[in-house]
Design an enzyme around this catalytic site. Structure first.
Site, PDB file in Angstrom:
ATOM      1  N   GLY A  66       4.391 -32.738 -31.176  1.00 55.19           N
ATOM      2  CA  GLY A  66       5.842 -32.698 -31.296  1.00 55.19           C
ATOM      3  C   GLY A  66       6.403 -32.832 -29.896  1.00 55.19           C
ATOM      4  O   GLY A  66       5.986 -33.695 -29.127  1.00 55.19           O
ATOM      5  N   GLU A  67       7.291 -31.935 -29.541  1.00 54.86           N
ATOM      6  CA  GLU A  67       7.859 -31.932 -28.193  1.00 54.86           C
ATOM      7  C   GLU A  67       7.565 -30.557 -27.586  1.00 54.86           C
ATOM      8  O   GLU A  67       8.089 -29.551 -28.053  1.00 54.86           O
ATOM      9  CB  GLU A  67       9.372 -32.200 -28.296  1.00 54.86           C
ATOM     10  N   SER A  68       6.710 -30.550 -26.555  1.00 55.85           N
ATOM     11  CA  SER A  68       6.241 -29.253 -26.054  1.00 55.85           C
ATOM     12  C   SER A  68       7.369 -28.411 -25.463  1.00 55.85           C
ATOM     13  O   SER A  68       7.337 -27.185 -25.554  1.00 55.85           O
ATOM     14  CB  SER A  68       5.112 -29.436 -25.043  1.00 55.85           C
ATOM     15  N   CYS A  95      -1.963 -32.728 -28.949  1.00 57.60           N
ATOM     16  CA  CYS A  95      -0.897 -33.396 -28.200  1.00 57.60           C
ATOM     17  C   CYS A  95       0.063 -32.388 -27.550  1.00 57.60           C
ATOM     18  O   CYS A  95      -0.323 -31.733 -26.593  1.00 57.60           O
ATOM     19  CB  CYS A  95      -0.201 -34.405 -29.103  1.00 57.60           C
ATOM     20  N   ARG A 151       2.742 -40.763 -27.013  1.00 59.54           N
ATOM     21  CA  ARG A 151       3.327 -40.112 -25.824  1.00 59.54           C
ATOM     22  C   ARG A 151       2.424 -38.938 -25.384  1.00 59.54           C
ATOM     23  O   ARG A 151       2.858 -37.809 -25.208  1.00 59.54           O
ATOM     24  CB  ARG A 151       4.757 -39.634 -26.104  1.00 59.54           C
ATOM     25  N   HIS A 186      -4.019 -37.313 -32.076  1.00 63.76           N
ATOM     26  CA  HIS A 186      -3.601 -36.670 -33.333  1.00 63.76           C
ATOM     27  C   HIS A 186      -4.684 -36.754 -34.398  1.00 63.76           C
ATOM     28  O   HIS A 186      -4.647 -37.645 -35.253  1.00 63.76           O
ATOM     29  CB  HIS A 186      -2.321 -37.335 -33.852  1.00 63.76           C
ATOM     30  N   GLU A 188      -4.979 -35.143 -36.964  1.00 67.77           N
ATOM     31  CA  GLU A 188      -4.413 -34.879 -38.295  1.00 67.77           C
ATOM     32  C   GLU A 188      -3.876 -36.156 -38.940  1.00 67.77           C
ATOM     33  O   GLU A 188      -3.529 -36.164 -40.120  1.00 67.77           O
ATOM     34  CB  GLU A 188      -3.308 -33.810 -38.207  1.00 67.77           C
TER      35      GLU A 188
END
Ligand code: GLN
Length: 205
Positions: A66-68, A95, A151, A186, A188
């Site tokens: 996601g966005e850390s 990630c 990313r 990823h 998953e």
């Protein structure tokens, strides 16, 4: 794992309980992936984790991509830093999750958990090549893994006790440290859950 009842003198299998940190990111994909990986373990459950009480009884926890910076802020808001730092199960971090479990991150906006001794650089593939798929050789897997990088971060340095499972020219992209595992890509996504199974085996439950 088996729980033995002295009264009945029999053993019954007990499932595994895995949580998925559900603050932001690809939560649903992790839940589906672990449900699939646990299909042969009757009584297992996969649950979303948003608050401290959701951590009770977990054998493992996935911290998704996601966005850390966002996940970091929401972990603070929900009072999860301290409980996660002391979490006794295994962590499966992907990630943004890899950024969050490190003990050193190149971006001061991320407050990381310090669970794995490694330095992580965010968005390490440059602005032009934000995403790619690579066939990756990973220690412990007989055949290459189709790794999806979005990313992605890379690990630039690992400390003692951290096993490097895979690297590409840009840096280290898969590590194991005790019961914890972290991936820059990823696992998953793509329907191949061998890394989830490897993680579950490492939990010893
Ligand atoms: N670039 C994101 C971050 O550092 C991670 C991207 C991802 O999880 N797919 O937070």
């Amino acid at each position: 794992m088996f729980i033995c009842s002295a009264k009945k003198r029999c053993c019954r299998p007990v499932g595994v309980k895995v949580g998925v940190l559900a603050l932001q990111g690809d939560v649903a994909e992790h839940i589906l992936a672990f449900r699939e990986a646990l299909a042969d373990r009757p009584g297992s459950t996969v649950v979303p984790v948003r608050h401290v009480e959701d951590l009770v009884g977990l054998d493992g926890l996935a911290i998704p991509g996601g966005e850390s910076t966002t996940i970091s802020r929401l972990m603070g808001k929900n009072g999860l830093y301290e409980p996660l730092t002391g979490f006794e199960g295994g962590i499966f971090a992907t990630c943004a999750g890899m950024v969050l479990v490190a003990d050193r991150v190149d971006d001061p906006r991320v407050r990381s958990l310090g669970l794995i001794s490694m330095h992580v650089a965010r968005n390490a593939f440059g602005p032009q090549i934000n995403s790619r798929e690579t066939l990756l050789n990973i220690a412990g897997l007989a055949d290459p893994f189709r790794a999806v990088f979005i990313r992605a971060p890379v690990v630039t340095e690992v400390g003692p006790g951290v096993e490097v499972l895979a690297r590409i020219p840009e840096g280290i992209v898969a590590v194991r440290s005790g019961r914890h595992m972290a991936f820059a890509f990823h696992p998953e996504l793509g329907g191949d859950f061998r890394l989830h199974r490897m993680f579950l085996e490492g939990l010893g439950v």
